[in-house]
Design a protein around this motif. Structure first.
Motif, PDB file in Angstrom:
ATOM      1  N   PHE A 215     120.753  55.163  40.194  1.00 44.35           N
ATOM      2  CA  PHE A 215     120.462  55.016  41.623  1.00 44.35           C
ATOM      3  C   PHE A 215     119.471  53.882  41.895  1.00 44.35           C
ATOM      4  CE2 PHE A 215     122.038  59.446  41.616  1.00 44.35           C
ATOM      5  CZ  PHE A 215     123.014  59.310  42.601  1.00 44.35           C
ATOM      6  N   VAL A 216     118.532  53.666  40.983  1.00 47.24           N
ATOM      7  CA  VAL A 216     117.594  52.552  41.176  1.00 47.24           C
ATOM      8  C   VAL A 216     118.347  51.229  41.193  1.00 47.24           C
ATOM      9  CG1 VAL A 216     115.759  51.231  40.039  1.00 47.24           C
ATOM     10  CG2 VAL A 216     115.538  53.706  40.301  1.00 47.24           C
ATOM     11  N   LEU A 217     119.280  51.051  40.274  1.00 44.12           N
ATOM     12  CA  LEU A 217     120.060  49.819  40.256  1.00 44.12           C
ATOM     13  C   LEU A 217     120.981  49.717  41.468  1.00 44.12           C
ATOM     14  CD1 LEU A 217     120.976  49.641  36.454  1.00 44.12           C
ATOM     15  CD2 LEU A 217     119.472  48.091  37.708  1.00 44.12           C
ATOM     16  N   LEU A 218     121.616  50.830  41.841  1.00 47.35           N
ATOM     17  CA  LEU A 218     122.549  50.803  42.973  1.00 47.35           C
ATOM     18  C   LEU A 218     121.835  50.427  44.268  1.00 47.35           C
ATOM     19  CD1 LEU A 218     125.422  51.340  44.003  1.00 47.35           C
ATOM     20  CD2 LEU A 218     124.761  53.728  44.344  1.00 47.35           C
ATOM     21  N   LEU A 219     120.634  50.985  44.480  1.00 45.72           N
ATOM     22  CA  LEU A 219     119.901  50.727  45.718  1.00 45.72           C
ATOM     23  C   LEU A 219     118.963  49.528  45.601  1.00 45.72           C
ATOM     24  CD1 LEU A 219     118.971  54.429  46.574  1.00 45.72           C
ATOM     25  CD2 LEU A 219     120.895  53.087  47.446  1.00 45.72           C
ATOM     26  N   GLY A 220     118.469  49.284  44.389  1.00 47.30           N
ATOM     27  CA  GLY A 220     117.469  48.237  44.232  1.00 47.30           C
ATOM     28  C   GLY A 220     118.034  46.844  44.056  1.00 47.30           C
ATOM     29  N   LEU A 221     119.218  46.723  43.446  1.00 47.63           N
ATOM     30  CA  LEU A 221     119.780  45.394  43.224  1.00 47.63           C
ATOM     31  C   LEU A 221     120.003  44.622  44.526  1.00 47.63           C
ATOM     32  CD1 LEU A 221     122.297  45.984  40.276  1.00 47.63           C
ATOM     33  CD2 LEU A 221     120.273  44.520  40.256  1.00 47.63           C
ATOM     34  N   PRO A 222     120.582  45.228  45.583  1.00 43.78           N
ATOM     35  CA  PRO A 222     120.730  44.469  46.833  1.00 43.78           C
ATOM     36  C   PRO A 222     119.386  44.035  47.413  1.00 43.78           C
ATOM     37  CG  PRO A 222     122.128  46.421  46.861  1.00 43.78           C
ATOM     38  CD  PRO A 222     121.224  46.550  45.673  1.00 43.78           C
ATOM     39  N   LEU A 223     118.365  44.888  47.305  1.00 37.52           N
ATOM     40  CA  LEU A 223     117.049  44.513  47.824  1.00 37.52           C
ATOM     41  C   LEU A 223     116.453  43.363  47.019  1.00 37.52           C
ATOM     42  CD1 LEU A 223     115.556  48.088  48.402  1.00 37.52           C
ATOM     43  CD2 LEU A 223     116.608  46.569  50.099  1.00 37.52           C
ATOM     44  N   LEU A 224     116.551  43.458  45.704  1.00 35.52           N
ATOM     45  CA  LEU A 224     116.030  42.395  44.844  1.00 35.52           C
ATOM     46  C   LEU A 224     116.795  41.094  45.052  1.00 35.52           C
ATOM     47  CD1 LEU A 224     113.950  41.854  42.619  1.00 35.52           C
ATOM     48  CD2 LEU A 224     115.690  42.521  40.936  1.00 35.52           C
ATOM     49  N   GLY A 226     118.128  40.120  47.829  1.00 33.89           N
ATOM     50  CA  GLY A 226     117.669  39.520  49.080  1.00 33.89           C
ATOM     51  C   GLY A 226     116.343  38.800  48.937  1.00 33.89           C
ATOM     52  N   VAL A 227     115.514  39.255  48.003  1.00 30.17           N
ATOM     53  CA  VAL A 227     114.204  38.630  47.795  1.00 30.17           C
ATOM     54  C   VAL A 227     114.310  37.371  46.943  1.00 30.17           C
ATOM     55  CG1 VAL A 227     111.919  38.949  46.762  1.00 30.17           C
ATOM     56  CG2 VAL A 227     112.970  40.801  48.089  1.00 30.17           C
ATOM     57  N   THR A 228     115.106  37.437  45.867  1.00 25.88           N
ATOM     58  CA  THR A 228     115.140  36.332  44.909  1.00 25.88           C
ATOM     59  C   THR A 228     116.255  35.325  45.170  1.00 25.88           C
ATOM     60  OG1 THR A 228     116.583  37.534  43.385  1.00 25.88           O
ATOM     61  CG2 THR A 228     114.206  37.873  43.156  1.00 25.88           C
ATOM     62  N   ALA A 229     117.366  35.764  45.793  1.00 20.66           N
ATOM     63  CA  ALA A 229     118.541  34.905  46.025  1.00 20.66           C
ATOM     64  C   ALA A 229     119.033  34.290  44.721  1.00 20.66           C
ATOM     65  CB  ALA A 229     118.221  33.821  47.052  1.00 20.66           C
ATOM     66  N   PRO A 231     121.693  33.652  41.923  1.00 25.57           N
ATOM     67  CA  PRO A 231     123.150  33.786  41.777  1.00 25.57           C
ATOM     68  C   PRO A 231     123.572  34.768  40.685  1.00 25.57           C
ATOM     69  CG  PRO A 231     122.556  31.488  42.098  1.00 25.57           C
ATOM     70  CD  PRO A 231     121.269  32.246  41.909  1.00 25.57           C
ATOM     71  N   PRO A 232     122.973  34.733  39.475  1.00 21.12           N
ATOM     72  CA  PRO A 232     123.388  35.731  38.479  1.00 21.12           C
ATOM     73  C   PRO A 232     123.135  37.165  38.935  1.00 21.12           C
ATOM     74  CG  PRO A 232     122.182  33.943  37.427  1.00 21.12           C
ATOM     75  CD  PRO A 232     122.029  33.751  38.908  1.00 21.12           C
ATOM     76  N   LEU A 233     122.031  37.382  39.632  1.00 23.88           N
ATOM     77  CA  LEU A 233     121.737  38.721  40.133  1.00 23.88           C
ATOM     78  C   LEU A 233     122.744  39.137  41.197  1.00 23.88           C
ATOM     79  CD1 LEU A 233     119.714  41.065  39.895  1.00 23.88           C
ATOM     80  CD2 LEU A 233     118.418  40.017  41.766  1.00 23.88           C
ATOM     81  N   THR A 234     123.161  38.197  42.029  1.00 21.43           N
ATOM     82  CA  THR A 234     124.163  38.482  43.061  1.00 21.43           C
ATOM     83  C   THR A 234     125.490  38.881  42.432  1.00 21.43           C
ATOM     84  OG1 THR A 234     123.115  36.892  44.548  1.00 21.43           O
ATOM     85  CG2 THR A 234     125.373  37.547  45.056  1.00 21.43           C
ATOM     86  N   VAL A 235     125.895  38.148  41.393  1.00 21.39           N
ATOM     87  CA  VAL A 235     127.147  38.455  40.709  1.00 21.39           C
ATOM     88  C   VAL A 235     127.054  39.810  40.008  1.00 21.39           C
ATOM     89  CG1 VAL A 235     128.697  37.734  38.851  1.00 21.39           C
ATOM     90  CG2 VAL A 235     127.779  36.040  40.444  1.00 21.39           C
ATOM     91  N   PHE A 236     125.929  40.056  39.317  1.00 24.32           N
ATOM     92  CA  PHE A 236     125.744  41.333  38.631  1.00 24.32           C
ATOM     93  C   PHE A 236     125.782  42.488  39.625  1.00 24.32           C
ATOM     94  CE2 PHE A 236     123.147  44.760  36.829  1.00 24.32           C
ATOM     95  CZ  PHE A 236     123.761  44.917  35.597  1.00 24.32           C
TER      96      PHE A 236
END
Length: 407
Positions: A215-224, A226-229, A231-236
């Motif tokens: 749940f941390v990854l499911l909810l936290g990845l979109p927030l992170l 938005g902060v870092t922008a 590209p690898p994080l967006t794809v992941f």
């Protein structure tokens, strides 16, 4: 006698990660036919031949993995490796079962651009038509087993309407949530649950940690993101979100991945469906389609790094929620309310897949009566003749090339 019994138990339950890796590598090279067929291969290998577990324990394990989001056959395989050789065994099972098809799809991704001219274009179009036949077969089979009464058929129809009129990832979540609520209210005629259990080397503490990570990854990845922008994080995040929201098997990931990769322009519709068609030609889990998408996506990282990121991203949520559920499954699965809820979710999944059959699969592939003829032949081969998907891929690819050459 006690010593002999103990020795027998060690022989039946104990094993090495290398043993697990070799067995699953063989299955990864030979298991054609999709997730339901994979479960049949597993039963023959581990219940009938190797006797790693009995029939009832295997049925309980399959029931758990079908209950959870994620790729059911890969989750069953991971669980069998986990039972046999602990956490290293689970990782070995996943690696052996996943790697062959992932490598094949990465090679296809690199070679697809070389398919130029009428023959190459026809081959790629034929692979897109494979998707029509495969998804139509999945809808047909799932509707017959998961929507046998008017309540669940109605849930499926409403879910399809929601997706057809919206198509966004929010609409997909809403359709699944509505199916869960409708199932809880309308589908309470559940069969008696089995009283047996599946013993797994996962503690309750480890289960809580895995659920928290899910749940941390499911909810936290979109927030992170938005902060870092990044590209690898967006794809992941795109891969992780798709893997976390899939109920009902590999084919259901199609609309989620299309929304994640085609809508923002990372992958074209033609490339997406050609890769999906190619994924039918290889053994192993359909989720390895993520390796192809990670390779061809315009968003960084692509290539080999993108393929690796895609595989980890799409499989990780299913493994985490499996580990989080194993210690609590026995008591939870006895509840009629949980069984009713999942009936509604499964019916909504049928509607989701039915909507995907129309858009994008049908609208992007069937452009002429000849295209429909090829897709129809593939569907009949799958459903009436029980032909292996590889045969359908070959027939459709040759048909697409023949049509391109005579135009």
């Amino acid at each position: 006698m006690p010593a002999a019994t103990e020795a027998g138990q060690r022989d039946e339950r104990g094993g090495s990660p290398l043993e697990v890796l070799l067995v699953f590598l063989k299955l990864g090279l030979s298991s054609f036919g999709g997730p339901i067929a994979h479960l049949g291969y597993f039963r023959n290998e581990f219940v009938v031949r190797r006797k790693w577990l009995d029939e009832q324990a295997y049925a309980d394990l399959v029931a758990l993995c079908q209950f959870l989001p994620g790729p059911a056959s890969s989750q069953v395989g991971f669980s069998l490796g986990l039972m046999r050789a602990g956490y290293p065994g689970g990782l070995a099972a996943w690696t052996g079962f996943t790697l062959p098809s992932a490598i094949a799809l990465v090679l296809f991704a690199y070679g697809a651009s070389a398919l130029t001219g009428p023959a190459g274009a026809g081959l790629l179009h034929g692979l897109k038509l494979v998707a029509v036949a495969i998804v139509a077969q999945a809808v047909w089979g799932m509707a017959r087993s998961l929507c046998p009464d008017r309540e669940r058929a109605s849930i499926a129809a409403v879910a399809a309407l929601i997706i057809l009129f919206s198509g966004s990832s929010i609409a997909q979540l809403g359709a699944i949530a509505l199916g869960a609520a409708a199932g809880f209210l309308l589908c309470r005629q559940a069969p008696a649950a089995s009283s047996s259990h599946v013993a797994m080397p996962v503690s309750r503490t480890a289960g809580f940690v895995a659920l928290a990570a899910f749940f941390v990854l499911l909810l936290g990845l979109p927030l992170l993101q938005g902060v870092t922008a990044s590209p690898p994080l967006t794809v992941f995040d795109a891969f992780y979100r798709s893997g976390a929201l899939v109920f009902g098997g590999g084919h259901v990931v199609l609309p989620l991945l299309r929304e994640a990769f085609v809508t923002p322009g990372w992958v074209s519709d033609d490339a997406f469906l050609a890769g999906y068609g190619a994924a039918q030609a290889v053994p192993g889990p359909l989720f390895t389609f993520a390796a192809y998408l990670g390779t061809v996506a315009s968003a960084a990282p692509h290539g080999i790094a993108g393929a690796a990121l895609g595989l980890v991203g799409i499989f990780l949520p299913g493994i985490l929620i499996l580990l989080g559920t194993l210690p609590f499954w026995d008591s939870f699965r006895q509840r009629a309310s949980a069984q009713a809820t999942m009936r509604g979710v499964n019916a909504a999944v049928v509607g989701l897949l039915g909507a995907a059959l129309y858009n994008p699969v049908w609208t992007s592939s069937v452009q002429s009566p000849q295209d429909f003829a090829i897709a129809l032949v593939g569907f009949v081969l799958l459903t009436a003749w029980r032909a292996p998907p590889l045969v359908v891929v070959i027939v459709s690819a040759l048909g697409g090339m023949a049509l391109a050459m005579v135009k």
